[in-house]
Design an enzyme around this catalytic site. Structure first.
Site, PDB file in Angstrom:
ATOM      1  N   HIS A  48       0.798  -1.225   0.000  1.00 11.63           N
ATOM      2  CA  HIS A  48       0.000   0.000   0.000  1.00 11.63           C
ATOM      3  C   HIS A  48       0.833   1.280   0.000  1.00 11.63           C
ATOM      4  O   HIS A  48       0.282   2.374   0.038  1.00 11.63           O
ATOM      5  CB  HIS A  48      -0.931   0.008   1.209  1.00 11.63           C
ATOM      6  CG  HIS A  48      -2.052  -0.989   1.101  1.00 11.63           C
ATOM      7  ND1 HIS A  48      -2.994  -0.953   0.102  1.00 11.63           N
ATOM      8  CD2 HIS A  48      -2.346  -2.068   1.848  1.00 11.63           C
ATOM      9  CE1 HIS A  48      -3.841  -1.954   0.251  1.00 11.63           C
ATOM     10  NE2 HIS A  48      -3.486  -2.647   1.298  1.00 11.63           N
ATOM     11  N   ARG A  73       6.736  -6.610   2.941  1.00 12.93           N
ATOM     12  CA  ARG A  73       5.462  -7.074   2.379  1.00 12.93           C
ATOM     13  C   ARG A  73       5.403  -6.695   0.908  1.00 12.93           C
ATOM     14  O   ARG A  73       5.341  -5.506   0.568  1.00 12.93           O
ATOM     15  CB  ARG A  73       4.284  -6.455   3.108  1.00 12.93           C
ATOM     16  CG  ARG A  73       2.948  -6.910   2.533  1.00 12.93           C
ATOM     17  CD  ARG A  73       1.766  -6.564   3.395  1.00 12.93           C
ATOM     18  NE  ARG A  73       1.377  -5.170   3.346  1.00 12.93           N
ATOM     19  CZ  ARG A  73       0.224  -4.729   3.859  1.00 12.93           C
ATOM     20  NH1 ARG A  73      -0.602  -5.561   4.473  1.00 12.93           N
ATOM     21  NH2 ARG A  73      -0.084  -3.443   3.786  1.00 12.93           N
ATOM     22  N   ASP A  87      16.762 -11.998  -2.695  1.00 16.93           N
ATOM     23  CA  ASP A  87      18.114 -11.670  -3.191  1.00 16.93           C
ATOM     24  C   ASP A  87      18.534 -10.273  -2.720  1.00 16.93           C
ATOM     25  O   ASP A  87      19.713 -10.038  -2.467  1.00 16.93           O
ATOM     26  CB  ASP A  87      18.179 -11.738  -4.718  1.00 16.93           C
ATOM     27  CG  ASP A  87      18.246 -13.173  -5.240  1.00 16.93           C
ATOM     28  OD1 ASP A  87      18.144 -13.372  -6.457  1.00 16.93           O
ATOM     29  OD2 ASP A  87      18.396 -14.101  -4.402  1.00 16.93           O
ATOM     30  N   GLU A 152      -6.802 -12.404   5.421  1.00 10.02           N
ATOM     31  CA  GLU A 152      -7.504 -11.126   5.596  1.00 10.02           C
ATOM     32  C   GLU A 152      -8.788 -11.033   4.775  1.00 10.02           C
ATOM     33  O   GLU A 152      -9.201  -9.965   4.352  1.00 10.02           O
ATOM     34  CB  GLU A 152      -6.571  -9.967   5.240  1.00 10.02           C
ATOM     35  CG  GLU A 152      -5.835 -10.119   3.944  1.00 10.02           C
ATOM     36  CD  GLU A 152      -4.757  -9.058   3.795  1.00 10.02           C
ATOM     37  OE1 GLU A 152      -4.845  -8.002   4.434  1.00 10.02           O
ATOM     38  OE2 GLU A 152      -3.820  -9.269   3.013  1.00 10.02           O
ATOM     39  N   ASP A 178      -8.734  -5.321   5.812  1.00 13.40           N
ATOM     40  CA  ASP A 178      -9.284  -6.058   4.665  1.00 13.40           C
ATOM     41  C   ASP A 178     -10.328  -7.066   5.108  1.00 13.40           C
ATOM     42  O   ASP A 178     -11.333  -7.277   4.435  1.00 13.40           O
ATOM     43  CB  ASP A 178      -8.159  -6.761   3.896  1.00 13.40           C
ATOM     44  CG  ASP A 178      -7.397  -5.788   3.005  1.00 13.40           C
ATOM     45  OD1 ASP A 178      -6.185  -5.605   3.210  1.00 13.40           O
ATOM     46  OD2 ASP A 178      -8.037  -5.187   2.113  1.00 13.40           O
TER      47      ASP A 178
END
Ligand SMILES: O=C(O)C(=O)C[C@H](O)[C@@H](O)CO
Length: 260
Positions: A48, A73, A87, A152, A178
């Site tokens: 977000h 996230r 990585d 969620e 959510d």
């Protein structure tokens, strides 16, 4: 030399409380300040917030110099994106919108090198291996990667027990905003029905032996989730902290100095 120890992974596995802060300002300067504030973990939000691989990497770099642990996230749990983030040096991933055990198994494979997984091998180029300075990275990386699934929505909640049975998943995070929306209470994460569903899920996650996590600014919910055994609890969001204080400061100055 093995992959770096992941203190967050091992702390939540032992049931040790880890307090976190959401980072949505998408800036390494803010991440560096936040990393010295005293939180155990910081969530770099690629879902977000206006983050991309380079801004996430820059925040990983500054957080690594402090005691806080970076949790990343991504906007979605795609294998190619997980490969890039690992990585880049992320050791803990929080994957949004997980709603089935099959999806969770694919995520476990994405963080695991072959033959047991599908993570692409590129450690020679990777910050994660300290650019090949960590000689045993390929054979030890998986032991220090912490994979967290976000449940969620109603489908994920219905599949929660099956998701919790997936080996290789370290924990499950319940996303109140959510979930509230999918329950028909959009913008009302504090609705009694939503809180009840969240607390029930936290209890089930803890009972399964996996780590339970949440982001909630509601102090009562923070206490209740901790009392149920939640171990990774985010209690603040940098954007709301900053915006709220900026508005208050402007109002205070206006009140004191500028009579409209
Ligand atoms: O559903 C939720 O709640 C979360 O996943 C956290 C939000 O995405 C975060 O942006 C705070 O609203």
């Amino acid at each position: 030399m093995p992959a770096p120890f992941n203190p967050f992974k091992h702390a939540i596995a032992k049931g040790d409380l880890q307090l976190g802060c959401w980072l949505g300002l998408a800036d390494p300067y803010v991440a560096e300040i936040s990393a010295g504030a005293g939180f155990d973990w910081l969530l770099i939000d690629g879902e977000h917030a206006p983050n991309d691989l380079r801004s996430i990497t820059a925040q990983l770099q500054v957080i690594a110099a402090r005691d806080a642990h970076a949790v990343v996230r991504p906007p979605i749990g795609e294998t190619w994106l997980i490969k890039q983030l690992l990585d880049a040096g992320a050791q803990t991933l929080l994957i949004p919108m997980v709603e089935s055990a099959e999806q969770a198994r694919k995520l476990v494979a994405a963080v695991t090198y072959p033959p047991h997984g599908v993570r692409g091998v590129g450690s020679a180029l990777a910050r994660a291996s300290d650019f090949s300075a960590i000689g045993d990275y390929l054979t030890t990386a998986r032991d220090e990667i912490c994979l967290l699934a976000q449940v969620e929505n109603l489908k994920g909640m219905a599949e929660l027990d099956e998701i919790l049975a997936v080996d290789g998943l370290d924990g499950v995070f319940i996303g109140p905003s959510d979930l509230a929306a999918d329950m028909g209470y959009i913008g009302k994460a504090g609705q009694a029905e939503v809180k009840e569903a969240v607390l029930d899920a936290i209890q089930r996650i803890v009972a399964s032996g996996k780590a339970a996590g949440i982001l909630t600014l509601d102090e009562e919910m923070q206490q209740k989730c901790r009392a149920l055994g939640a171990t990774f609890i985010a209690t603040e969001i940098d954007v709301t902290l900053f915006a709220r204080n900026m508005r208050a400061a402007a109002a205070k100055a206006t009140e004191k100095l500028k009579r409209r």
